[in-house]
Design a protein around this motif. Sequence first.
Motif, PDB file in Angstrom:
ATOM      1  N   TRP A  27      14.130-104.335  39.708  1.00  0.00           N
ATOM      2  CA  TRP A  27      14.221-105.615  39.203  1.00  0.00           C
ATOM      3  C   TRP A  27      13.420-106.676  39.360  1.00  0.00           C
ATOM      4  CZ3 TRP A  27      18.157-103.035  37.734  1.00  0.00           C
ATOM      5  CH2 TRP A  27      19.248-103.459  36.901  1.00  0.00           C
ATOM      6  N   TYR A  28      12.482-106.318  40.345  1.00  0.00           N
ATOM      7  CA  TYR A  28      11.378-107.350  40.388  1.00  0.00           C
ATOM      8  C   TYR A  28      10.394-107.309  39.169  1.00  0.00           C
ATOM      9  CZ  TYR A  28       6.538-108.790  41.515  1.00  0.00           C
ATOM     10  OH  TYR A  28       5.434-109.605  41.381  1.00  0.00           O
ATOM     11  N   ASP A  29      10.169-106.444  38.238  1.00  0.00           N
ATOM     12  CA  ASP A  29       9.475-106.322  37.123  1.00  0.00           C
ATOM     13  C   ASP A  29      10.428-106.898  35.911  1.00  0.00           C
ATOM     14  OD1 ASP A  29       7.021-105.265  35.350  1.00  0.00           O
ATOM     15  OD2 ASP A  29       8.942-105.038  34.343  1.00  0.00           O
ATOM     16  N   MET A  93       7.588 -96.380  34.839  1.00  0.00           N
ATOM     17  CA  MET A  93       7.534 -97.632  35.257  1.00  0.00           C
ATOM     18  C   MET A  93       6.238 -98.104  35.936  1.00  0.00           C
ATOM     19  SD  MET A  93      11.283 -98.419  37.011  1.00  0.00           S
ATOM     20  CE  MET A  93      10.765 -99.982  37.523  1.00  0.00           C
ATOM     21  N   THR A  94       5.489 -97.384  36.645  1.00  0.00           N
ATOM     22  CA  THR A  94       4.295 -97.917  37.321  1.00  0.00           C
ATOM     23  C   THR A  94       3.401 -98.044  36.384  1.00  0.00           C
ATOM     24  OG1 THR A  94       4.883 -96.514  39.340  1.00  0.00           O
ATOM     25  CG2 THR A  94       2.367 -97.123  38.953  1.00  0.00           C
ATOM     26  N   THR A  95       3.300 -97.052  35.289  1.00  0.00           N
ATOM     27  CA  THR A  95       2.294 -97.052  34.273  1.00  0.00           C
ATOM     28  C   THR A  95       2.451 -98.427  33.365  1.00  0.00           C
ATOM     29  OG1 THR A  95       2.138 -94.822  34.126  1.00  0.00           O
ATOM     30  CG2 THR A  95       1.169 -96.015  32.491  1.00  0.00           C
ATOM     31  N   ALA A  96       3.889 -98.577  32.914  1.00  0.00           N
ATOM     32  CA  ALA A  96       3.955 -99.813  31.980  1.00  0.00           C
ATOM     33  C   ALA A  96       3.733-100.880  32.638  1.00  0.00           C
ATOM     34  CB  ALA A  96       5.427 -99.636  31.530  1.00  0.00           C
ATOM     35  N   THR A  97       4.040-101.151  33.830  1.00  0.00           N
ATOM     36  CA  THR A  97       3.755-102.386  34.810  1.00  0.00           C
ATOM     37  C   THR A  97       2.279-102.602  34.837  1.00  0.00           C
ATOM     38  OG1 THR A  97       5.851-102.134  36.047  1.00  0.00           O
ATOM     39  CG2 THR A  97       4.321-103.797  36.905  1.00  0.00           C
ATOM     40  N   LEU A  98       1.502-101.808  35.038  1.00  0.00           N
ATOM     41  CA  LEU A  98       0.057-101.860  35.335  1.00  0.00           C
ATOM     42  C   LEU A  98      -0.505-102.066  33.962  1.00  0.00           C
ATOM     43  CD1 LEU A  98      -2.559-101.775  36.903  1.00  0.00           C
ATOM     44  CD2 LEU A  98      -2.679 -99.336  36.518  1.00  0.00           C
ATOM     45  N   LEU A  99      -0.215-101.511  32.900  1.00  0.00           N
ATOM     46  CA  LEU A  99      -0.745-102.087  31.574  1.00  0.00           C
ATOM     47  C   LEU A  99      -0.547-103.374  31.022  1.00  0.00           C
ATOM     48  CD1 LEU A  99      -0.549 -98.729  29.661  1.00  0.00           C
ATOM     49  CD2 LEU A  99      -2.525 -99.574  30.888  1.00  0.00           C
ATOM     50  N   THR A 100       0.893-103.809  31.550  1.00  0.00           N
ATOM     51  CA  THR A 100       1.305-105.246  31.205  1.00  0.00           C
ATOM     52  C   THR A 100       0.508-106.112  31.948  1.00  0.00           C
ATOM     53  OG1 THR A 100       3.426-104.617  30.883  1.00  0.00           O
ATOM     54  CG2 THR A 100       3.215-106.828  31.483  1.00  0.00           C
ATOM     55  N   ALA A 101       0.010-106.013  33.141  1.00  0.00           N
ATOM     56  CA  ALA A 101      -0.834-106.718  34.000  1.00  0.00           C
ATOM     57  C   ALA A 101      -2.344-106.953  33.249  1.00  0.00           C
ATOM     58  CB  ALA A 101      -0.930-106.566  35.214  1.00  0.00           C
ATOM     59  N   LEU A 102      -2.640-105.977  32.579  1.00  0.00           N
ATOM     60  CA  LEU A 102      -3.818-105.860  32.172  1.00  0.00           C
ATOM     61  C   LEU A 102      -4.195-106.064  30.646  1.00  0.00           C
ATOM     62  CD1 LEU A 102      -5.213-102.486  33.489  1.00  0.00           C
ATOM     63  CD2 LEU A 102      -5.535-104.653  34.318  1.00  0.00           C
ATOM     64  N   LEU A 103      -3.119-106.624  30.025  1.00  0.00           N
ATOM     65  CA  LEU A 103      -2.952-106.883  28.603  1.00  0.00           C
ATOM     66  C   LEU A 103      -3.802-108.117  27.983  1.00  0.00           C
ATOM     67  CD1 LEU A 103       0.788-106.563  27.131  1.00  0.00           C
ATOM     68  CD2 LEU A 103      -1.189-105.459  26.535  1.00  0.00           C
ATOM     69  N   MET A 118       5.547-106.464  23.572  1.00  0.00           N
ATOM     70  CA  MET A 118       6.977-105.864  23.241  1.00  0.00           C
ATOM     71  C   MET A 118       6.655-104.421  23.109  1.00  0.00           C
ATOM     72  SD  MET A 118       9.116-105.959  19.525  1.00  0.00           S
ATOM     73  CE  MET A 118       9.251-107.826  19.791  1.00  0.00           C
ATOM     74  N   GLY A 119       5.867-103.563  22.930  1.00  0.00           N
ATOM     75  CA  GLY A 119       5.810-102.157  23.202  1.00  0.00           C
ATOM     76  C   GLY A 119       5.903-101.732  24.587  1.00  0.00           C
ATOM     77  N   LEU A 120       5.118-102.538  25.570  1.00  0.00           N
ATOM     78  CA  LEU A 120       5.302-102.343  26.789  1.00  0.00           C
ATOM     79  C   LEU A 120       6.480-102.557  27.373  1.00  0.00           C
ATOM     80  CD1 LEU A 120       1.804-102.944  27.986  1.00  0.00           C
ATOM     81  CD2 LEU A 120       2.551-101.106  28.055  1.00  0.00           C
ATOM     82  N   ARG A 121       7.123-103.599  27.025  1.00  0.00           N
ATOM     83  CA  ARG A 121       8.485-103.877  27.351  1.00  0.00           C
ATOM     84  C   ARG A 121       9.660-102.746  27.012  1.00  0.00           C
ATOM     85  NH1 ARG A 121       7.531-106.266  31.525  1.00  0.00           N
ATOM     86  NH2 ARG A 121       9.887-106.344  32.011  1.00  0.00           N
ATOM     87  N   CYS A 122       9.293-102.322  25.850  1.00  0.00           N
ATOM     88  CA  CYS A 122      10.361-101.127  25.474  1.00  0.00           C
ATOM     89  C   CYS A 122      10.063 -99.898  26.238  1.00  0.00           C
ATOM     90  CB  CYS A 122       9.904-100.883  24.013  1.00  0.00           C
ATOM     91  SG  CYS A 122      10.554-102.081  22.743  1.00  0.00           S
ATOM     92  N   VAL A 123       8.780 -99.404  26.743  1.00  0.00           N
ATOM     93  CA  VAL A 123       8.708 -98.447  27.444  1.00  0.00           C
ATOM     94  C   VAL A 123       9.361 -98.674  28.754  1.00  0.00           C
ATOM     95  CG1 VAL A 123       6.730 -97.118  28.979  1.00  0.00           C
ATOM     96  CG2 VAL A 123       6.460 -97.743  26.336  1.00  0.00           C
ATOM     97  N   TRP A 187      -1.270-115.485  35.732  1.00  0.00           N
ATOM     98  CA  TRP A 187       0.277-114.676  35.386  1.00  0.00           C
ATOM     99  C   TRP A 187       0.160-113.283  35.581  1.00  0.00           C
ATOM    100  CZ3 TRP A 187       0.180-110.654  31.878  1.00  0.00           C
ATOM    101  CH2 TRP A 187      -0.802-110.721  30.982  1.00  0.00           C
ATOM    102  N   ARG A 188      -1.018-112.730  35.537  1.00  0.00           N
ATOM    103  CA  ARG A 188      -1.234-111.325  35.970  1.00  0.00           C
ATOM    104  C   ARG A 188      -0.950-110.792  37.408  1.00  0.00           C
ATOM    105  NH1 ARG A 188      -4.161-109.509  31.363  1.00  0.00           N
ATOM    106  NH2 ARG A 188      -5.182-110.863  30.205  1.00  0.00           N
ATOM    107  N   LEU A 189      -1.198-111.657  38.041  1.00  0.00           N
ATOM    108  CA  LEU A 189      -1.120-111.225  39.499  1.00  0.00           C
ATOM    109  C   LEU A 189       0.158-110.803  40.025  1.00  0.00           C
ATOM    110  CD1 LEU A 189      -3.239-114.117  41.144  1.00  0.00           C
ATOM    111  CD2 LEU A 189      -4.294-111.983  40.702  1.00  0.00           C
ATOM    112  N   PRO A 190       1.419-111.491  39.695  1.00  0.00           N
ATOM    113  CA  PRO A 190       2.571-110.850  40.176  1.00  0.00           C
ATOM    114  C   PRO A 190       2.784-109.454  39.613  1.00  0.00           C
ATOM    115  CG  PRO A 190       2.959-113.030  39.497  1.00  0.00           C
ATOM    116  CD  PRO A 190       1.350-112.924  39.087  1.00  0.00           C
ATOM    117  N   PHE A 191       2.193-109.231  37.980  1.00  0.00           N
ATOM    118  CA  PHE A 191       2.473-107.812  37.449  1.00  0.00           C
ATOM    119  C   PHE A 191       1.620-106.777  38.350  1.00  0.00           C
ATOM    120  CE2 PHE A 191       4.074-110.562  34.136  1.00  0.00           C
ATOM    121  CZ  PHE A 191       5.368-110.028  34.116  1.00  0.00           C
TER     122      PHE A 191
END
Length: 425
Positions: A27-29, A93-103, A118-123, A187-191
């Motif tokens: 729920w954090y993410d 989940m770990t992979t998708a969250t990390l990649l979001t932070a690096l987008l 959008m693709g990473l949110r779908c993952v 915005w990247r820090l919380p992700f």
Amino acid sequence: MSAAARDANAVSRRSMAIAAFSTVVEWYDFTLYLYFATTLSRVFFGTDSSSLLLTLGTFAVAYLMRPLGAVFFGQLGDRYGRRSMMLVSIGLMTTATLLTALLPTREDIGPWAGIALMGLRCVMGFAVGGEYTGVVAYLMEGAPAAKRGLVTSLAAAASEVGALLAVGAAALVVNLLPPSDLDAWGWRLPFLFGAAMALMVWIFRTAMQESPDFLRQQRERSVPRAPLAFVLKHHRAGIARGFAISALGSVTYYVGIAYVPTFVVSVNAASEAAALNLAVWAALVVILVTPVAGAASDRCGRRPVLLALCLGSALLPILLFDLMAGTSGASAWLGAAVLASVAGGVSAVGAVTTAEQFSGEGRLSGLALGATAATALFGGLTPVLAEYWVGLSGWPPLPGVMIAAVALAVLPVILRMPETAPATR
């Protein structure tokens, strides 16, 4: 199996704590994305009037992936065990969250930034589809029979701890950084923090015990080879009841809590910082309410508690959204607290009630077809619909109408629902 035998086979408190903590990360993410919706809209979709709707629409599209993920992971959990399934889902989940932070952002790669987000949110939606139902089933199956409501409500309480961490991280970054730094890198820090928490959960889960109910199925050789076919044959009524209860839980949570910060900013009732403070308040209320509601369902039964919460959902939200749209800060805090109390109660009691609609065989697949499908429709879609309709009509109480309409539709289902609490049957 008798209640005494189930209690003897209850999993360790350590494993239960690990399972409950898992929903913090989940729920954090997901709520972090909503609390950062206005910032992400600028960073990934530009500054025109449609950017916020596109950002919320991305959230909705990702939510539509939840049923697919729930079906996929549900079959894994029903055939190979809850523990194995939860290890795979948290890894994704770990992979998708990390990649979001690096987008890269829109400034870096143009419109492709929004598409990548959008693709990473779908993952993420796909992975989360198996997470919550897996945790709820694990907690219910591992808890003493007389405390199922209380123990399973910990999933809802822990998820709100995750939401509280998300809003706290968002508020900290928004308040400490100037807008230019916030959009550039803040915005990247919380992700990144979310990715680190998810990795920690994966490590902890490697030491979890398997669910005693799944171990029973293995001993009795009753593990279904085709879980979806099994629940469609034996639990169609449970799927329908799970859908209805989760529809109420989703609309009260995602419109009555998660959408509220965007709402008060959208109707010019509060600044972004004040809206995040309001969200912190709502999260604290939910954390306090959920174990009380779960324990009440153990003592009084699932049906009476859900009935009271459903009536509250039908009668109160229109007035409360009208209050929050006003200029009085006290009214906004009162409205947010009452909405959070109702939503938290529904989430707590709804979690155990939907899981109890099914036997252990095929339980995760049944939750996927019922509860998770409802969450996708009434969770992911409702914030963007609420924002669109408020903007179109100019009438702030409209989100309350959405909640009340769903509650009235669900009320007959709860009235006819058989009691599932072991202590009150």
